[in-house]
Design a protein around this motif. Structure first.
Motif, PDB file in Angstrom:
ATOM      1  N   PRO A  56       0.842  -1.208   0.000  1.00  0.00           N
ATOM      2  CA  PRO A  56       0.000   0.000   0.000  1.00  0.00           C
ATOM      3  C   PRO A  56       0.873   1.252   0.000  1.00  0.00           C
ATOM      4  CG  PRO A  56      -0.677  -1.554   1.712  1.00  0.00           C
ATOM      5  CD  PRO A  56       0.640  -2.025   1.206  1.00  0.00           C
ATOM      6  N   SER A 286      -6.188   4.682  -5.346  1.00  0.00           N
ATOM      7  CA  SER A 286      -5.660   3.355  -5.693  1.00  0.00           C
ATOM      8  C   SER A 286      -4.162   3.373  -5.965  1.00  0.00           C
ATOM      9  CB  SER A 286      -6.398   2.800  -6.929  1.00  0.00           C
ATOM     10  OG  SER A 286      -7.783   2.799  -6.718  1.00  0.00           O
ATOM     11  N   ALA A 288      -0.284   2.137  -5.177  1.00  0.00           N
ATOM     12  CA  ALA A 288       0.482   1.006  -4.654  1.00  0.00           C
ATOM     13  C   ALA A 288       1.957   1.272  -4.907  1.00  0.00           C
ATOM     14  CB  ALA A 288       0.056  -0.304  -5.318  1.00  0.00           C
ATOM     15  N   LEU A 334      -3.144  -0.185  -9.337  1.00  0.00           N
ATOM     16  CA  LEU A 334      -2.724  -1.540  -8.968  1.00  0.00           C
ATOM     17  C   LEU A 334      -3.123  -1.804  -7.527  1.00  0.00           C
ATOM     18  CD1 LEU A 334      -1.084  -4.017 -10.046  1.00  0.00           C
ATOM     19  CD2 LEU A 334       0.878  -3.061  -8.828  1.00  0.00           C
ATOM     20  N   SER A 335      -3.718  -2.957  -7.275  1.00  0.00           N
ATOM     21  CA  SER A 335      -4.149  -3.302  -5.925  1.00  0.00           C
ATOM     22  C   SER A 335      -2.968  -3.774  -5.095  1.00  0.00           C
ATOM     23  CB  SER A 335      -5.212  -4.407  -5.971  1.00  0.00           C
ATOM     24  OG  SER A 335      -6.345  -3.996  -6.704  1.00  0.00           O
ATOM     25  N   PRO A 336      -2.834  -3.271  -3.864  1.00  0.00           N
ATOM     26  CA  PRO A 336      -1.791  -3.796  -2.979  1.00  0.00           C
ATOM     27  C   PRO A 336      -1.956  -5.300  -2.792  1.00  0.00           C
ATOM     28  CG  PRO A 336      -2.727  -1.777  -2.087  1.00  0.00           C
ATOM     29  CD  PRO A 336      -3.590  -2.168  -3.251  1.00  0.00           C
ATOM     30  N   THR A 338      -0.788  -7.466  -5.014  1.00  0.00           N
ATOM     31  CA  THR A 338      -0.604  -8.081  -6.335  1.00  0.00           C
ATOM     32  C   THR A 338       0.840  -8.539  -6.486  1.00  0.00           C
ATOM     33  OG1 THR A 338      -2.305  -6.646  -7.287  1.00  0.00           O
ATOM     34  CG2 THR A 338      -0.811  -7.742  -8.827  1.00  0.00           C
TER      35      THR A 338
END
Length: 360
Positions: A56, A286, A288, A334-336, A338
């Motif tokens: 994050p 969002s 990351a 990008l989602s934490p 991943t």
């Protein structure tokens, strides 16, 4: 030997037909195997890679940069005309007052030029007076008188320019302050516009000129507080006084000027680190953080990372670079958590098979 060939067909033709049928059958059996071999040859070997998990990243971070200090009222002095420096009364650190003569160049040529221009003006003025007297008696046309008036005006302008050049042969201080730097020496031949002295108004505030990336400068308005720190000294409070609206095409940065309060400790030309608070940075959704080596640039701030799918193949995910922080790249979209490719990302194409050799 009894020939069992069909009636009317030669024996050799029958044998040839049988051989062709057998060859066709063998080809049908071998074709699937050959096709598989070609597919195996076209499939690249898996690329060994390392992976890491995206972490994050705060959507609002303070902005830090370095800048150069200067007095708000600071000037570089030069002569308008060239010549030999015949007088130089100050040195670095000298205190100066407004209107004080600081340097002079030898003015023989300038004096001669001024005398010549004054003489031309005097001659033109006498001629005009003579023509005006003749015009009253009708001996001279009025057009000739007007032409001479134009000649007088031209001579007067030339004399004024020569007088200005004479005045420009002496450098005077534009304000009271201090000499920061002496850039030429007594007896040196200098050209027009060549820097001679750099002076500053000591009573003017110290400002820090900080080049910032366009995105970082977006949320920093005039009046924004900032923390300024010179090496080995305590932090000083400052505020944004100016923000350049245009982006420098060569560096891609905008210049932001932070003003220190009067009496702020620092020296002109010193390098200072400046930190703007988190409220000055624009919020980004969002976000990351990934290792910097995982980000593959494409154009400008556009790029992406490679992820590893369940089928063991690389998949390129397009992202936007927000900033670099230490060894990480902060990206949007990008989602934490991943799993992204770090080592080996630069050698991959979308869909390539990969072999995870280490990492998370």
């Amino acid at each position: 030997m009894t020939d069992h060939s069909p009636a009317g067909l030669p024996a050799m033709d029958v044998r040839a037909g049988r051989l062709m049928a057998v060859a066709a059958a063998l080809a049908a059996l071998l074709l699937p195997g050959c096709g598989a071999a070609r597919r195996d040859e076209a499939e690249p070997a898996p690329t060994a890679v390392r992976v890491a998990l995206a972490a994050p990243a705060s959507a609002r971070q303070g902005v830090s940069a370095s800048g150069t200090a200067a007095y708000e009222r600071q000037s570089t002095l030069s002569f308008r005309v060239g010549g030999v420096i015949s007088c130089l009364t100050v040195d670095m650190g000298s205190r100066i007052r407004v209107g004080q003569p600081l340097a002079r160049i030898a003015g023989t040529d300038i004096q001669q030029q001024l005398a010549s221009r004054d003489a031309e003006l005097a001659r033109a003025t006498r001629t005009l007076a003579r023509l005006e007297a003749l015009a009253q008696s009708g001996s001279v046309a009025s057009a000739a008188v007007q032409d001479q008036r134009d000649t007088v005006e031209q001579a007067r302008a030339a004399a004024a320019a020569a007088r200005y050049d004479q005045q420009s042969a002496t450098l005077v201080s534009p304000f009271s302050g201090v000499v920061l730097e002496r850039l030429s020496q007594l007896g040196e031949t200098v050209g027009a516009g060549q820097a001679i002295l750099r002076v500053a108004d000591y009573d003017s505030p110290l400002v820090i000129r900080v080049p910032l990336a366009e995105r970082d400068a977006e949320g920093i308005a005039i009046g924004t507080p900032a923390e300024v720190r010179f090496e080995g000294r305590q932090a000083l409070p400052g505020r944004v006084a100016k923000s350049q609206p245009l982006v420098d095409g060569a560096t891609g940065t905008r210049m932001v000027e932070v003003r220190l309060p009067s009496g702020g400790h620092g020296q002109s030309g010193a390098i200072a680190s400046v930190r703007f608070p988190s409220s000055a940075a624009p919020a980004q959704p969002s976000l990351a953080a990934v290792p910097a080596e995982a980000f593959v640039p494409r154009s400008g701030r556009e790029g992406g990372v490679f992820t590893v799918g369940a089928n063991g193949r690389a998949r390129f995910v397009r992202l936007r670079l927000i900033r670099f922080e230490a060894d990480d790249a902060v990206v949007a979209g990008l989602s934490p958590g991943t799993r992204v490719v770090t080592a080996g990302a630069g050698y991959l194409k979308d869909g390539d098979p990969v072999l995870v050799a280490g990492g998370n």
